[in-house]
Write an enzyme that holds these catalytic residues in place. Structure first.
Site, PDB file in Angstrom:
ATOM      1  N   GLU A  28       0.842  -1.213   0.000  1.00 38.67           N
ATOM      2  CA  GLU A  28       0.000   0.000   0.000  1.00 38.67           C
ATOM      3  C   GLU A  28       0.870   1.253   0.000  1.00 38.67           C
ATOM      4  O   GLU A  28       0.551   2.239  -0.667  1.00 38.67           O
ATOM      5  CB  GLU A  28      -0.928   0.012   1.223  1.00 38.67           C
ATOM      6  CG  GLU A  28      -1.928  -1.138   1.280  1.00 38.67           C
ATOM      7  CD  GLU A  28      -3.019  -1.059   0.219  1.00 38.67           C
ATOM      8  OE1 GLU A  28      -3.047  -0.090  -0.547  1.00 38.67           O
ATOM      9  OE2 GLU A  28      -3.837  -1.994   0.154  1.00 38.67           O
TER      10      GLU A  28
ATOM     11  N   ASP B  26      -5.518  -9.077  -8.046  1.00 37.19           N
ATOM     12  CA  ASP B  26      -5.778  -8.147  -9.149  1.00 37.19           C
ATOM     13  C   ASP B  26      -4.536  -7.453  -9.720  1.00 37.19           C
ATOM     14  O   ASP B  26      -4.230  -7.550 -10.913  1.00 37.19           O
ATOM     15  CB  ASP B  26      -6.825  -7.105  -8.724  1.00 37.19           C
ATOM     16  CG  ASP B  26      -6.545  -6.469  -7.345  1.00 37.19           C
ATOM     17  OD1 ASP B  26      -5.560  -6.849  -6.696  1.00 37.19           O
ATOM     18  OD2 ASP B  26      -7.330  -5.590  -6.925  1.00 37.19           O
TER      19      ASP B  26
ATOM     20  N   GLU C 148     -19.897  -3.983  -2.635  1.00 33.58           N
ATOM     21  CA  GLU C 148     -18.551  -4.576  -2.505  1.00 33.58           C
ATOM     22  C   GLU C 148     -18.531  -6.050  -2.900  1.00 33.58           C
ATOM     23  O   GLU C 148     -17.521  -6.558  -3.378  1.00 33.58           O
ATOM     24  CB  GLU C 148     -18.040  -4.456  -1.067  1.00 33.58           C
ATOM     25  CG  GLU C 148     -17.623  -3.073  -0.656  1.00 33.58           C
ATOM     26  CD  GLU C 148     -16.307  -2.622  -1.273  1.00 33.58           C
ATOM     27  OE1 GLU C 148     -15.302  -3.342  -1.161  1.00 33.58           O
ATOM     28  OE2 GLU C 148     -16.293  -1.535  -1.874  1.00 33.58           O
TER      29      GLU C 148
ATOM     30  N   GLU D  47     -13.081   0.978  -9.541  1.00 32.43           N
ATOM     31  CA  GLU D  47     -12.701  -0.034 -10.535  1.00 32.43           C
ATOM     32  C   GLU D  47     -13.480   0.036 -11.854  1.00 32.43           C
ATOM     33  O   GLU D  47     -12.901  -0.141 -12.927  1.00 32.43           O
ATOM     34  CB  GLU D  47     -12.815  -1.447  -9.931  1.00 32.43           C
ATOM     35  CG  GLU D  47     -11.639  -1.846  -9.047  1.00 32.43           C
ATOM     36  CD  GLU D  47     -11.613  -1.160  -7.695  1.00 32.43           C
ATOM     37  OE1 GLU D  47     -12.689  -0.696  -7.250  1.00 32.43           O
ATOM     38  OE2 GLU D  47     -10.541  -1.078  -7.073  1.00 32.43           O
TER      39      GLU D  47
HETATM   40  O1  IFL Z   1      -5.686   1.023  -3.901  1.00 31.02           O
HETATM   41  C1  IFL Z   1      -6.627   0.859  -4.917  1.00 31.02           C
HETATM   42  C2  IFL Z   1      -5.981   0.252  -6.137  1.00 31.02           C
HETATM   43  O2  IFL Z   1      -6.778   0.437  -7.278  1.00 31.02           O
HETATM   44  C3  IFL Z   1      -5.736  -1.205  -6.000  1.00 31.02           C
HETATM   45  N1  IFL Z   1      -6.634  -1.929  -5.277  1.00 31.02           N
HETATM   46  C4  IFL Z   1      -7.785  -1.368  -4.600  1.00 31.02           C
HETATM   47  C5  IFL Z   1      -7.824   0.107  -4.393  1.00 31.02           C
HETATM   48  C6  IFL Z   1      -9.091   0.733  -4.901  1.00 31.02           C
HETATM   49  O3  IFL Z   1     -10.244   0.003  -4.721  1.00 31.02           O
HETATM   50  O4  IFL Z   1      -4.819  -1.745  -6.565  1.00 31.02           O
END
Ligand code: IFL
Length: 463
Positions: free
Chosen positions: A117, A244, A341, A360
């Protein structure tokens, strides 16, 4: 499929909003971009008044919260906002933020942060602000922070531990995931390019490969892995949370750094996902969670974070599939106004009713629009923005929602840092055609930070 009275109500409200919108062809896009810009300026001014230099504003109570370090502010929202302010031509506000970073920001703090993060938000935010302004102090700050994150990568596998102390370099928590292992290469590759120091790129790349080498015989990755032993801790393969950005950054390493080997890894992973995880239901296309060794579907629940994936698929060449996945998520936006969510495609019901002010779907729409300029992507972005302005706006900024199915939608009291970096930028870039951005050659990170594509020589409005 069962549909509750409540969700019907939420659906009809959202549909009502959609019905009142003009066709994409009749929308005044520059005017809409102006509205996005005005909201950004207003929210920034609220932040300046009530939360200046703090991590996150709580926009109902005008209080603040810390992230990613518990109990100590690192100016998260301010840093995440910088390149969005710049691309909108909000130059005085951008400069005030840069001045704060130069005068106040100090990473020499005895406290622990999430390595991932901190990298995507703070290292990435400082690098994109450097890209916008050319200010060398911003690059120096990004480098100082990355130096403090580097000890996390000193594991036998090369996969980083999840947490590191910014002062002592002490690390903690080996139970990690593909996104938090492979989510560094664009930022750290840029850092290596700008500083001439290969350590950042090399550490980030070694971690990416370490996960890939542990893929199953059918080329899928599971969602949890041990950074020390390299053993999988779970069997579920997903394109949602915790995985992701791994797939996103395999493609991005090609796009930004020209890394052909990452493209090969992207192609292998994507072929496996498309072979085993596509599920068609009621004319919609979902990417299901499956067992990473057998490919059997293990859950019909979809995580909102997976809504980005259609944009990535299209970037990687699977345009029709990416468009279908994005259209699937857009039908949920039409129904709820704001995505829940969690959503179960088998029952047709939300499994988590909140929304953490997520970007997103706007991200996917923007990426698709960059590829084919089809107005339907702009229309999805417009729906996302207008619903957000209607439901998420509070007295002192934009807030997440506790329940997207209630009427009115119930607000929580938290504005995550990514809001400043992501959807506000996606909307503006999608609607504005700003000369400050090169629409043909650009690169945005998973956090929406622009590392390629700003046009500094082109003037803009100062405000
Ligand atoms: O920090 C953001 C970023 O897009 C990510 N994952 C989730 C977050 C936004 O929902 O990689």
């Amino acid at each position: 499929m069962t549909t509750s009275r409540r969700s019907l109500l939420a659906g009809s409200l959202a549909a009502g909003l959609a019905r009142r919108l003009p066709a994409a062809s009749r929308t005044d896009w520059p005017a809409l971009a102006g509205e996005v810009r005005a909201e950004m300026a207003w929210a920034w001014d609220q932040y300046r008044l009530h939360a200046w230099g703090k991590d996150e504003i709580r926009p109902i109570s005008a209080t603040v919260s810390t992230f990613p370090m518990k109990g100590h502010h690192l100016g998260l929202s301010l840093i995440e906002a910088l390149d969005t302010l710049w691309v909108m031509g909000l130059d005085n506000r951008f400069q005030a933020g840069v001045d704060w970073v130069k005068a106040t920001l100090d990473f020499d703090v005895d406290g622990e942060v999430s390595v991932f993060e901190t990298s995507i938000r703070l290292v990435g935010g400082l690098l994109s602000a450097h890209h916008a302004s050319g200010d060398p102090v911003l690059l120096a700050k990004a480098r100082d922070l990355a130096d403090r994150l580097l000890p996390a990568f000193a594991t036998p596998t090369g996969m980083p531990m999840r947490f590191v102390n910014l002062k002592t370099g002490a690390v903690r928590d080996a139970a990690t995931n593909p996104a938090e292992v492979g989510g560094y290469l664009p930022e750290w590759g840029t850092l290596s390019r700008l500083t001439g120091d290969p350590r950042y790129h090399d550490a980030a790349r070694r971690a990416v490969v370490a996960v890939f080498e542990r893929r199953s015989k059918i080329d899928l990755l599971a969602v949890r892995i041990d950074a020390v032993t390299g053993r999988w801790l779970d069997r579920r393969a997903t394109v949602g949370s915790y995985a992701d950005s791994y797939y996103e950054y395999l493609w991005d390493a090609l796009q930004l750094l020209g890394d052909a080997e990452c493209r090969r890894m992207y192609d292998i992973c994507t072929a496996a996902i498309l072979a085993h995880q596509q599920v068609r239901r009621d004319g919609r296309l979902w990417i299901a969670d499956v067992d990473f060794e057998t490919g059997a579907v293990v859950s019909t629940e979809q995580d909102e974070l997976a809504a980005f994936y259609g944009g990535l698929l299209a970037q990687g060449g699977a345009g029709a599939t990416g468009a279908a996945v994005t259209q699937t998520w857009a039908t949920l936006q039409d129904r709820f106004g704001v995505l829940p969510e969690g959503f179960d495609y088998a029952t047709g019901q939300p499994t988590q009713r909140g929304n953490a002010l997520r970007p997103e779907l706007a991200d996917a729409a923007f990426n698709l629009w960059l590829l084919d300029r089809n107005p339907r992507w702009r229309a999805i972005g417009r729906g996302h923005f207008l619903a957000m302005r209607r439901w998420n706006k509070a007295a002192y900024g934009y807030t997440d929602l506790a329940d997207v199915t209630s009427d009115p939608k119930r607000q929580a009291d938290h504005c995550p840092g990514y809001w400043w970096s992501e959807q506000m930028k996606y909307y503006y870039l999608l609607f504005s055609d700003t000369p400050r951005f090169d629409y043909a050659r650009n690169y945005l990170t998973t956090e929406g930070n622009v590392l390629l594509g700003f046009r500094r020589s082109v003037g803009g409005r100062a405000a």
